[in-house]
Enzyme design. Structure first.
Site, mmCIF file in Angstrom:
data_model
loop_
_atom_site.group_PDB
_atom_site.id
_atom_site.type_symbol
_atom_site.label_atom_id
_atom_site.label_comp_id
_atom_site.label_asym_id
_atom_site.label_seq_id
_atom_site.Cartn_x
_atom_site.Cartn_y
_atom_site.Cartn_z
ATOM 1 N N ASP A 168 0.842 -1.198 0.000
ATOM 2 C CA ASP A 168 0.000 0.000 0.000
ATOM 3 C C ASP A 168 0.879 1.251 0.000
ATOM 4 O O ASP A 168 0.768 2.109 0.878
ATOM 5 C CB ASP A 168 -0.927 -0.006 1.217
ATOM 6 C CG ASP A 168 -2.040 1.033 1.109
ATOM 7 O OD1 ASP A 168 -2.310 1.502 -0.015
ATOM 8 O OD2 ASP A 168 -2.633 1.380 2.149
ATOM 9 N N LEU A 169 1.737 1.345 -1.002
ATOM 10 C CA LEU A 169 2.630 2.499 -1.096
ATOM 11 C C LEU A 169 1.831 3.710 -1.562
ATOM 12 O O LEU A 169 1.419 3.797 -2.717
ATOM 13 C CB LEU A 169 3.773 2.211 -2.070
ATOM 14 C CG LEU A 169 4.845 3.302 -2.161
ATOM 15 C CD1 LEU A 169 5.567 3.467 -0.826
ATOM 16 C CD2 LEU A 169 5.845 2.986 -3.267
#
EC number: 2.7.1.166
Length: 247
Positions: A168-169
């Site tokens: 979940d960058l």
């Protein structure tokens, strides 16, 4: 780090004995932290984080919550797996490895696996990054220099060069402290992977989060050129070494 495991009636707690010489399971309970005046505050949202101070260390407690449609009927139960493969202990171990490699991530302090029939619940505690805010929040206040955008790109490249896939960058999981040092947080469901197309997908995810943030308000300090600067830093990660030498 000195990882140690504590087993209490099926509950497994993995902790860093160099930070916590002993671990009280109640450290994972927000109400207990409040009653003992250890609790300092919290964030909002589904993945709520609680800030507290124990043993002269500022820490962050995060309970693992389900998201999406499942989360509407099942708040925090996960299908049971061996403790070592649970969300919390996997994140603890990954952070430990990354920290040992010198990557800019918080130090893991403790992780908890609580079996519940065919399910389990989980929590993780990390050290709090001093005086740091999410990149998203910073962009509402000010713009970043060309060099700082390049630094962010170089730090993302550093993660990828160490084969770290961040699931979940986004601009909420990149932090800037008051010295503009860059940190990454929230490594739930993240892992080490062989080099591949996932790195490009990681960058695309970050780009979408910046575009979405910029669309929220005309006061957000972000433009297309900032993204080009980030990509330039990603392509030329020598920038990160120059910054390190400058302190």
């Amino acid at each position: 780090m000195t990882p140690s495991d504590l087993c209490l009636n099926g509950t497994i707690i993995r902790f860093d004995a160099s930070v916590l010489t002993t671990v009280d399971p109640r450290i994972f309970q927000v109400d207990w932290l409040r009653r003992n005046k250890l609790w300092l505050g919290s964030t909002s949202g589904r993945s709520q984080a609680h800030f507290f101070r124990v043993a002269d260390h500022d820490m962050v407690l995060r309970h693992f919550h389900r998201g999406g449609l499942v989360g509407r009927v099942n708040r925090d139960l996960y299908l049971r797996v061996p403790a070592a493969k649970s969300r919390a202990l996997r994140e603890f171990d990954l952070l430990s490895e990354m920290h040992a490699e010198g990557l800019p991530v918080p130090l893991p302090v403790a992780a908890q696996f609580i079996p519940f029939g065919p399910f389990y619940r989980a929590d993780i505690i990390t050290q709090r990054i001093p005086d740091a805010r999410p990149l998203q929040e910073v962009l509402f206040d000010r713009g970043l220099s060309t060099n700082l955008w390049r630094q962010i790109g170089a730090h993302v490249r550093q993660l990828h060069d160490h084969c770290v896939f961040h699931s979940d960058l986004n601009c909420r999981n990149i932090m800037l402290d008051t010295r503009d040092r860059i940190w990454f947080i929230d490594f739930d469901k993240c892992e080490k992977r062989k080099p591949g197309r996932w790195a490009r997908a990681n960058l695309d995810r970050l780009h979408r989060s910046l575009v979405k943030t910029a669309a929220q308000s005309p006061n957000v300090h972000w433009c297309r050129q900032d993204w080009e600067n980030l990509l330039a830093g990603y392509a030329d990660d020598t920038a990160i070494h120059i910054r390190d030498e400058q302190g």
